[in-house]
Design a protein around this motif. Structure first.
Motif, short mmCIF file in Angstrom:
data_model
loop_
_atom_site.label_atom_id
_atom_site.label_comp_id
_atom_site.label_asym_id
_atom_site.label_seq_id
_atom_site.Cartn_x
_atom_site.Cartn_y
_atom_site.Cartn_z
N VAL A 119 -35.86 -34.84 -5.78
CA VAL A 119 -34.94 -35.53 -4.87
C VAL A 119 -34.11 -36.55 -5.63
O VAL A 119 -34.66 -37.35 -6.42
CB VAL A 119 -35.71 -36.21 -3.72
N TYR A 120 -32.81 -36.52 -5.40
CA TYR A 120 -31.89 -37.51 -5.95
C TYR A 120 -31.67 -38.60 -4.90
O TYR A 120 -31.42 -38.30 -3.72
CB TYR A 120 -30.55 -36.86 -6.29
N ARG A 121 -31.74 -39.87 -5.32
CA ARG A 121 -31.55 -40.99 -4.41
C ARG A 121 -30.53 -41.96 -5.01
O ARG A 121 -30.68 -42.41 -6.14
CB ARG A 121 -32.87 -41.73 -4.17
N ASP A 122 -29.52 -42.25 -4.22
CA ASP A 122 -28.50 -43.22 -4.62
C ASP A 122 -28.10 -43.99 -3.36
O ASP A 122 -27.17 -43.60 -2.65
CB ASP A 122 -27.30 -42.51 -5.24
N GLY A 123 -28.82 -45.06 -3.06
CA GLY A 123 -28.59 -45.79 -1.82
C GLY A 123 -28.93 -44.91 -0.63
O GLY A 123 -30.03 -44.36 -0.53
N ASP A 124 -27.94 -44.75 0.26
CA ASP A 124 -28.15 -43.91 1.44
C ASP A 124 -27.97 -42.42 1.14
O ASP A 124 -28.22 -41.58 2.01
CB ASP A 124 -27.16 -44.31 2.55
N HIS A 125 -27.51 -42.11 -0.06
CA HIS A 125 -27.26 -40.72 -0.44
C HIS A 125 -28.54 -40.12 -1.00
O HIS A 125 -29.00 -40.47 -2.08
CB HIS A 125 -26.15 -40.65 -1.46
N VAL A 126 -29.15 -39.19 -0.26
CA VAL A 126 -30.40 -38.53 -0.65
C VAL A 126 -30.15 -37.02 -0.63
O VAL A 126 -29.67 -36.48 0.37
CB VAL A 126 -31.56 -38.90 0.30
N LEU A 127 -30.50 -36.34 -1.73
CA LEU A 127 -30.15 -34.93 -1.85
C LEU A 127 -31.23 -34.19 -2.64
O LEU A 127 -31.64 -34.64 -3.72
CB LEU A 127 -28.81 -34.79 -2.57
N ASP A 128 -31.69 -33.07 -2.10
CA ASP A 128 -32.59 -32.21 -2.85
C ASP A 128 -31.87 -31.64 -4.06
O ASP A 128 -30.68 -31.31 -3.99
CB ASP A 128 -33.09 -31.05 -1.98
N GLN A 129 -32.59 -31.52 -5.17
CA GLN A 129 -32.02 -30.95 -6.39
C GLN A 129 -32.99 -29.93 -6.98
O GLN A 129 -34.20 -30.14 -7.00
CB GLN A 129 -31.75 -32.05 -7.42
N ARG A 130 -32.44 -28.85 -7.48
CA ARG A 130 -33.26 -27.82 -8.11
C ARG A 130 -33.62 -28.30 -9.52
O ARG A 130 -32.74 -28.46 -10.37
CB ARG A 130 -32.48 -26.51 -8.15
N ALA A 131 -34.91 -28.53 -9.76
CA ALA A 131 -35.34 -29.26 -10.95
C ALA A 131 -34.88 -28.63 -12.26
O ALA A 131 -34.47 -29.33 -13.18
CB ALA A 131 -36.86 -29.41 -10.95
N ASN A 132 -34.97 -27.30 -12.36
CA ASN A 132 -34.56 -26.63 -13.58
C ASN A 132 -33.51 -25.56 -13.29
O ASN A 132 -33.65 -24.39 -13.65
CB ASN A 132 -35.78 -26.03 -14.29
N PHE A 133 -32.45 -26.02 -12.62
CA PHE A 133 -31.38 -25.13 -12.21
C PHE A 133 -30.75 -24.42 -13.41
O PHE A 133 -30.46 -23.22 -13.36
CB PHE A 133 -30.33 -25.93 -11.45
N PHE A 134 -30.57 -25.13 -14.52
CA PHE A 134 -29.97 -24.52 -15.71
C PHE A 134 -30.80 -23.32 -16.17
O PHE A 134 -30.26 -22.23 -16.42
CB PHE A 134 -29.85 -25.54 -16.84
N ASP A 135 -32.10 -23.50 -16.27
CA ASP A 135 -32.96 -22.42 -16.76
C ASP A 135 -32.96 -21.23 -15.79
O ASP A 135 -33.04 -20.07 -16.21
CB ASP A 135 -34.37 -22.95 -16.97
N GLU A 136 -32.86 -21.52 -14.49
CA GLU A 136 -32.84 -20.44 -13.51
C GLU A 136 -31.54 -19.64 -13.59
O GLU A 136 -31.55 -18.41 -13.42
CB GLU A 136 -33.06 -21.01 -12.12
N VAL A 137 -30.43 -20.32 -13.85
CA VAL A 137 -29.17 -19.58 -14.03
C VAL A 137 -29.24 -18.75 -15.31
O VAL A 137 -28.74 -17.62 -15.35
CB VAL A 137 -27.97 -20.55 -14.04
N CYS A 138 -29.87 -19.29 -16.34
CA CYS A 138 -30.06 -18.50 -17.57
C CYS A 138 -30.80 -17.20 -17.28
O CYS A 138 -30.43 -16.13 -17.78
CB CYS A 138 -30.85 -19.32 -18.60
N ARG A 139 -31.84 -17.29 -16.47
CA ARG A 139 -32.60 -16.08 -16.14
C ARG A 139 -31.78 -15.11 -15.28
O ARG A 139 -31.94 -13.89 -15.38
CB ARG A 139 -33.90 -16.45 -15.43
N ALA A 140 -30.90 -15.65 -14.46
CA ALA A 140 -30.04 -14.81 -13.62
C ALA A 140 -28.93 -14.14 -14.43
O ALA A 140 -28.37 -13.13 -13.97
CB ALA A 140 -29.44 -15.64 -12.49
N LEU A 141 -28.63 -14.68 -15.61
CA LEU A 141 -27.57 -14.14 -16.47
C LEU A 141 -28.15 -13.83 -17.85
O LEU A 141 -27.79 -14.47 -18.85
CB LEU A 141 -26.41 -15.13 -16.58
N PRO A 142 -29.04 -12.85 -17.94
CA PRO A 142 -29.73 -12.60 -19.22
C PRO A 142 -28.82 -12.09 -20.33
O PRO A 142 -29.20 -12.15 -21.50
CB PRO A 142 -30.78 -11.55 -18.84
N ARG A 143 -27.63 -11.62 -19.98
CA ARG A 143 -26.70 -11.11 -21.00
C ARG A 143 -25.60 -12.11 -21.32
O ARG A 143 -24.53 -11.74 -21.81
CB ARG A 143 -26.11 -9.77 -20.54
#
Length: 266
Positions: free
Chosen positions: A46-70
């Motif tokens: 979870v990202y928190r910046d005052g009243d701004h609270v947002l779920d975040q995918r912890a290892n989004f970069f690595d997951e996109v890498c797996r989705a684009l193996p080539r």
């Protein structure tokens, strides 16, 4: 060559995004707001910046890498700050990522900061550091070179008006693109610039010979229904040889972020 640019919103709509990525199948993917958390124990933080609270995918970069193996993958962090696992603080990197299909050869690249500098001990106060990444590719099938640069423009809490910082940011971004590009390249500039269509940023890019495609094709702007604030423009894509554009689209469905993907075929 199909090039896609998107502010990924930290992977908030991860499942939809990964499914869309398989359908879109870009040759080059330029992502902003990418999360990477080495050693994360959970998929979501979870990202928190005052009243701004947002779920975040912890290892989004690595997951996109797996989705684009080539694809070759490049992560360019702008800052290292805190995400949260309930009450536990987790250090996480935030920045840009570029993915290039391996049938295209990367023959040059540069990354650097267009506003501020890398922040290793927290995201800091707004306006926070912003970076950019540029790649130069050799397309063997067509025997040509293409240079692509993207950035995530600084956020100013007062709005998207012109400021000296934004003008300086645009100048640094163009200089980074110039550093990688050669005179014969097809050049593409893209990203979430966080400016209005009549901004100094876009005017400067037009003065340098670039044609801006978004406002020519998307009077509704580049934000999805998930974005509830006024101001519908944020993302842009420009080319220096518009005659090479085969197709351009601001993708409205499916919604995979609070920003629309921009896709150009050259």
């Amino acid at each position: 060559m199909k090039i896609m640019s998107l502010n990924a919103w930290g992977g908030v709509l991860h499942d939809k995004f990964v499914a869309f990525l398989g359908e879109a199948d870009p040759d080059v993917l330029c992502l902003q707001e990418v999360i990477r958390t080495p050693g994360a124990e959970r998929d979501w933080l979870v990202y928190r910046d005052g009243d701004h609270v947002l779920d975040q995918r912890a290892n989004f970069f690595d997951e996109v890498c797996r989705a684009l193996p080539r694809h070759a993958a490049y992560f360019c962090p702008a800052a290292r700050g805190a995400l949260w696992d309930d009450a536990r603080e987790v250090a996480s990197f935030w920045g840009l990522a570029t993915f290039v299909r391996t049938s295209f050869t990367v023959i040059g690249q540069a990354q650097g900061f267009v506003h501020g500098d890398f922040s290793p001990h927290g995201y800091g106060d707004h306006p926070r550091p912003r970076n950019a990444h540029a790649v130069r590719l050799y397309d063997a099938a067509l025997d040509r070179t293409v240079s692509i640069a993207h950035m995530h423009g600084l956020r100013d809490l007062r709005g998207k008006m012109d400021t000296p910082e934004r003008l300086a940011q645009a100048q640094r971004f163009l200089a980074l693109s110039d550093q990688v590009s050669d005179a014969d390249d097809i050049r593409v500039l893209c990203g979430d610039f966080n400016v209005e269509p009549d901004s100094e940023t876009l005017a400067l890019m037009r003065e340098q010979g670039f044609t801006e495609l978004v406002t020519r094709h998307a009077s509704q702007g580049t934000r999805t229904s998930l974005y509830q604030k006024p101001g519908r423009f944020a993302d842009y894509l420009l080319v220096d040889q518009p005659e090479k554009v085969l197709d351009f689209d601001v993708v409205r469905h499916p919604e995979v972020s609070d920003h629309c993907p921009l896709i150009v075929k050259i």
